[in-house]
Design a protein around this motif. Structure first.
Motif, short mmCIF file in Angstrom:
data_model
loop_
_atom_site.label_atom_id
_atom_site.label_comp_id
_atom_site.label_asym_id
_atom_site.label_seq_id
_atom_site.Cartn_x
_atom_site.Cartn_y
_atom_site.Cartn_z
N ALA A 31 48.38 -28.44 91.12
CA ALA A 31 47.62 -27.23 90.76
C ALA A 31 48.57 -26.08 90.45
O ALA A 31 48.36 -25.33 89.48
CB ALA A 31 46.66 -26.85 91.90
N LEU A 32 49.61 -25.95 91.24
CA LEU A 32 50.60 -24.90 90.99
C LEU A 32 51.35 -25.15 89.68
O LEU A 32 51.59 -24.23 88.90
CB LEU A 32 51.60 -24.85 92.15
CG LEU A 32 51.09 -24.31 93.48
CD1 LEU A 32 52.02 -24.70 94.61
CD2 LEU A 32 50.92 -22.79 93.43
N LEU A 33 51.72 -26.40 89.44
CA LEU A 33 52.48 -26.75 88.25
C LEU A 33 51.70 -26.42 86.98
O LEU A 33 52.22 -25.76 86.06
CB LEU A 33 52.83 -28.24 88.28
CG LEU A 33 53.44 -28.82 87.00
CD1 LEU A 33 54.72 -28.10 86.62
CD2 LEU A 33 53.70 -30.31 87.18
N PHE A 34 50.44 -26.84 86.92
CA PHE A 34 49.67 -26.60 85.70
C PHE A 34 49.31 -25.12 85.55
O PHE A 34 49.27 -24.60 84.43
CB PHE A 34 48.43 -27.49 85.69
CG PHE A 34 48.77 -28.96 85.61
CD1 PHE A 34 49.60 -29.45 84.60
CD2 PHE A 34 48.30 -29.85 86.56
CE1 PHE A 34 49.94 -30.79 84.53
CE2 PHE A 34 48.63 -31.20 86.50
CZ PHE A 34 49.45 -31.68 85.48
N ALA A 35 49.13 -24.43 86.68
CA ALA A 35 48.88 -22.99 86.61
C ALA A 35 50.12 -22.25 86.12
O ALA A 35 50.01 -21.21 85.46
CB ALA A 35 48.46 -22.47 87.98
N PRO B 188 49.29 -18.63 80.30
CA PRO B 188 49.96 -17.47 79.68
C PRO B 188 50.31 -16.34 80.65
O PRO B 188 51.31 -15.66 80.45
CB PRO B 188 48.94 -17.00 78.63
CG PRO B 188 48.12 -18.21 78.32
CD PRO B 188 48.04 -18.98 79.59
N ASP B 189 49.49 -16.13 81.68
CA ASP B 189 49.74 -15.01 82.59
C ASP B 189 50.51 -15.42 83.84
O ASP B 189 50.59 -14.66 84.81
CB ASP B 189 48.42 -14.36 83.00
CG ASP B 189 47.51 -15.32 83.78
OD1 ASP B 189 47.76 -16.54 83.74
OD2 ASP B 189 46.55 -14.84 84.41
N ALA B 190 51.10 -16.60 83.85
CA ALA B 190 51.80 -17.08 85.04
C ALA B 190 53.04 -16.24 85.32
O ALA B 190 53.81 -15.92 84.42
CB ALA B 190 52.19 -18.54 84.88
N ALA B 191 53.21 -15.91 86.60
CA ALA B 191 54.36 -15.10 87.03
C ALA B 191 55.44 -15.96 87.66
O ALA B 191 56.42 -15.43 88.16
CB ALA B 191 53.90 -14.04 88.03
N PHE B 192 55.27 -17.28 87.62
CA PHE B 192 56.25 -18.16 88.26
C PHE B 192 56.43 -19.43 87.45
O PHE B 192 55.60 -19.80 86.63
CB PHE B 192 55.82 -18.51 89.69
CG PHE B 192 54.56 -19.33 89.77
CD1 PHE B 192 54.61 -20.73 89.82
CD2 PHE B 192 53.31 -18.73 89.81
CE1 PHE B 192 53.46 -21.49 89.91
CE2 PHE B 192 52.15 -19.48 89.89
CZ PHE B 192 52.22 -20.86 89.94
N GLU B 193 57.56 -20.09 87.71
CA GLU B 193 57.82 -21.41 87.18
C GLU B 193 58.37 -22.28 88.30
O GLU B 193 59.06 -21.79 89.20
CB GLU B 193 58.82 -21.35 86.02
CG GLU B 193 60.18 -20.78 86.38
CD GLU B 193 61.14 -20.78 85.21
OE1 GLU B 193 61.13 -21.77 84.46
OE2 GLU B 193 61.90 -19.80 85.07
N ILE B 194 58.05 -23.56 88.26
CA ILE B 194 58.54 -24.49 89.28
C ILE B 194 59.85 -25.10 88.80
O ILE B 194 59.91 -25.73 87.74
CB ILE B 194 57.49 -25.58 89.57
CG1 ILE B 194 56.24 -24.94 90.18
CG2 ILE B 194 58.07 -26.62 90.53
CD1 ILE B 194 55.10 -25.91 90.42
N VAL B 195 60.91 -24.88 89.57
CA VAL B 195 62.23 -25.40 89.19
C VAL B 195 62.60 -26.65 89.98
O VAL B 195 63.58 -27.31 89.64
CB VAL B 195 63.31 -24.32 89.36
CG1 VAL B 195 63.06 -23.15 88.41
CG2 VAL B 195 63.38 -23.81 90.81
N LEU B 196 61.83 -26.96 91.03
CA LEU B 196 62.14 -28.14 91.84
C LEU B 196 60.91 -28.54 92.64
O LEU B 196 60.19 -27.68 93.17
CB LEU B 196 63.28 -27.83 92.81
CG LEU B 196 63.67 -28.96 93.79
CD1 LEU B 196 64.39 -30.09 93.03
CD2 LEU B 196 64.56 -28.45 94.92
#
Length: 325
Positions: A24-28, A32-40
């Protein structure tokens, strides 16, 4: 996230199983308005289902079983992987490990968890069975900051789910999981982006500034300012600046000891300091707040120093005496 900043918080997600909240976090994170990216995505279980999903989606993964290791040693391995990936925050998503106090303290304010109850109710395990046994009308989930005390950190957001008369822990858990998938990405997004939100930053400055003796707030040139002394004769020791005079910075302006100090700080640490228009000519320096990794203790020290520069001697003497004790 504030439109003036393109920074996306880098997040490491720790899992132990299927990783549905991680998904859920990854697809969120790709909205467009996401304030984060998953790096690991990291796990203490080599074949955790969530790792396969992360790899499929092109996310770096890491796994290291904890068997045969001390808690502290395993935490160190996991932490090292997060750091090497450049993570600024760690988000726990079904990570079935109690973390060592030292690890948690090193990430104070930068580690989040989701817990399947309406905290402060039902910390620990078997939360749905306990809620049903207690005759509660509702269960739910809570996103909270991780602290050394289990499930005791500040609650950031909650989702509330009704309990049906014939619910079992399993059926209730299935519905709460659906709510979690909506809740966690929103709560993480809001939390990691608030360091770029003028209202949040002003609130932190206000708390620090007004925590000093005999201070009050007064608007100055259309912006919040903070003074020490009486309403009539008080002197400004800080100004809050929200992208004023064309700068991209949200900042607090404080007094330096000299123009030499101001220019030296701006030259050596331009990512932290700048010379503000108008105020800079009088020796005020801008301490940039809308950036990753702000040291709020450092901000507090600057505010106290600036306060001391203009406060009446009777107040500074009083604080000097208190410092001795």
């Amino acid at each position: 996230m504030a439109e003036n900043s393109r920074h996306k918080a880098k997040i490491a997600v720790f899992i132990s199983g299927a990783g549905t909240n991680m998904a859920a976090l990854l697809f969120a994170s790709r909205l467009p308005d996401a304030a984060f990216e998953i790096v690991l995505v990291a796990s203490n279980v080599r074949d955790a289902g969530g790792l396969a999903l992360a790899r499929l989606e092109g996310i770096e993964t890491f796994a290291h079983p904890h068997k045969g290791m001390t808690r502290e040693d395993h935490d160190a391995v996991m932490e090292s992987a997060a750091q090497q990936a450049g993570a600024e925050f760690i988000v726990l998503a079904g990570y079935m490990r109690i973390l060592s106090d030292a690890f948690v303290n090193r990430w104070q304010g930068r580690m989040l968890n989701i817990h399947p109850s309406l905290l402060p109710k039902y910390k620990g395990l078997d939360t749905f069975a306990r809620a049903i046994a207690a005759g509660d009308s509702h269960a739910g989930s809570s996103v909270h900051i991780v602290t050394p005390e289990l499930d005791a950190g500040e609650v950031l957001a909650q989702s509330v789910v009704a309990i049906a008369p014939d619910d079992t822990p399993e059926t209730l858990g299935e519905r709460v999981k659906l709510a979690e998938h909506q809740l966690y990405p929103r709560a993480v997004n809001e939390y990691v982006s608030r360091g770029f939100d003028p209202a949040f930053l002003l609130g932190r400055i206000r708390k620090l500034a007004l925590g000093l003796p005999e201070t009050h707030e007064r608007e100055s040139h259309g912006s919040p300012g903070f003074r020490v002394g009486s309403e009539k004769s008080g002197k400004f020791f800080a100004h809050f600046s929200d992208q004023h005079h064309g700068t991209p910075h949200i900042a607090v302006l404080v007094k330096t000891s000299s123009m030499d100090e101001l220019l030296s700080l701006v030259e050596t640490q331009p990512e932290v300091y700048f010379k503000p228009a108008y105020y800079g000519a009088s020796g005020w320096i801008g301490l940039i707040l809308n950036r990753p990794g702000v040291d709020w203790d450092h901000v507090g020290e600057w505010l106290e120093r600036s306060w001391r520069a203009v406060a009446p001697k009777r107040l500074t003497r009083m604080m000097d005496i208190e410092d001795e004790f």
